[in-house]
Design an enzyme around this catalytic site. Sequence first.
Site, mmCIF file in Angstrom:
data_model
loop_
_atom_site.group_PDB
_atom_site.id
_atom_site.type_symbol
_atom_site.label_atom_id
_atom_site.label_comp_id
_atom_site.label_asym_id
_atom_site.label_seq_id
_atom_site.Cartn_x
_atom_site.Cartn_y
_atom_site.Cartn_z
ATOM 1 N N ASP A 125 -2.405 6.030 -5.414
ATOM 2 C CA ASP A 125 -2.639 5.029 -4.370
ATOM 3 C C ASP A 125 -2.755 3.636 -4.965
ATOM 4 O OD1 ASP A 125 -3.218 3.809 -1.984
ATOM 5 O OD2 ASP A 125 -5.238 4.616 -1.798
ATOM 6 N N ASP A 179 0.826 -1.207 0.000
ATOM 7 C CA ASP A 179 0.000 0.000 0.000
ATOM 8 C C ASP A 179 0.860 1.258 0.000
ATOM 9 O OD1 ASP A 179 -2.110 1.761 0.182
ATOM 10 O OD2 ASP A 179 -2.422 1.462 2.321
#
Length: 501
Positions: free
Chosen positions: A348, A100
């Site tokens: 992201d 992430d």
Amino acid sequence: MASSILFIIFVATIILHVSISYSSILVLPLTHSLSKSQFNTTPHLLKSTSTHAATRFRHRLHSQNQKQNHRLQVSLPLNPGSDYSLSFTLGSQTISLYMDTGSDIVWLPCHPFDCMLCEGKFNPSTIPYTAPLNITSATPVTCKSRACSVAHSSHPTSDLCAVARCPLEEIETADCKKFSCPPFYYAYGDGSLIAHLYSDNLSLSLSSPSLVLNDFKFGCAHSTLGEPIGVAGFGRGALSMPAQLASSSPEIGNHFSYCLVSHSFDTDRVRMPSPLILGRYNSVGESKDRRTDSPGTDPVYTPMLKNPKHPYFYCVGLEGLSVGKKKIAAPENLRRVDGRGNGGMVVDSGTTFTMLPPGLYESVVAEFDNRVGSVYKRASDVEGRTGLGPCYYIAGGDVKVSSNVVVPQLLLHFGGNSSVVMPRRNYFYEFLDGGDDGKVKRKVGCMMLMNGGDESESGGPAGLLGNYQQQGFEVVYDLEQERVGFARRKCASLWDTLNQH
């Protein structure tokens, strides 16, 4: 014939560069967590994924408005259908974590492990190593270490050692070596955890040769809420994976990229490994026309924007979008970050769909509908069942079948005069709907961008570039030059090429 020769030359060039500089890179497989067995229909899958994407983004904004402690603001729990995991060895045990770029710390579940409200949160068949680790060789991080302060949002080590009950004399004159860093609380939008900080040797390859990081810092969680899988944070914080890599191997940690295989929720393609490349694997340059159109082009780069409040995000400026020949300017808060840390677009890896501010989203939808809606009937019922829109019936029922669905081209215009041409499959998803309960089966197409929510309530990032729109691109994070790059790639072929050397 000429284009084929050029392509062969391009592939040969990549192989040559890799053979020259392979010693300075490490290639790891990213595995997608999608399991279609968790969903009854395609609309069900899309509804789940779009809901989680919107929740992740909007909770990030609200948490930033309401919380002062940045440890409560980093990201939302990742969910099946949108996330990529990677595996590595810690001590003598192998663990799989979600990768992430929106998080800034590495944490994992440790035995004994209690996860509340975690039923159905992931499918064990899609993530290989999920058993909580037995921490046997790991060493607790002391309360006076810088890492302890970072894990506690830069609280003074003297305060942390006092909490750890280190005697005052040692706090003032010694290093409190016998006193461990107090456990830290880490909250996401709808999940949380308590973890202790440890260090151990980390091996970043499951085969030889591998890169070993000594004294790698990570959070060890025995109790979580809604968080069954740990997270490998690739954000810009001091305890993130890239930062710890850079401390011992700058050529690896200061430059990384990934190339997500284009899957369009196809079960076979989603199982293909996507390469995560640590280090610079060839001498890439910048495209002369500063836009990317087809596989084989060099990356186009856009500067990272500095965020004084949330420095761990990879923020860039989005100047506008083009729908066909119509260019739509982005609002000011999407172009830059202000002095309070609000604005910009976050790149992201852990959110599926791209989020746009409401005004810009509505302008894009209006132009898209003006072009597509004049040819195809709007599928409003499908929009309600998927959480996406606009959607259209493009074949089946009373719609005439056409091999060429009319869909305008979409371009993203980033800061630094860099434009990225989106492949159609990255923003327009086609699937069959119906066929059950006697309904007519029809082919539907939906735009895959989303409304980011009420601008009047927002703080923090104004938009987000999701991983679905990143498919088929090598997304480059150049931390030394503080820029993000995009290059069209055939990611499955890139994985094969890099692993030949």
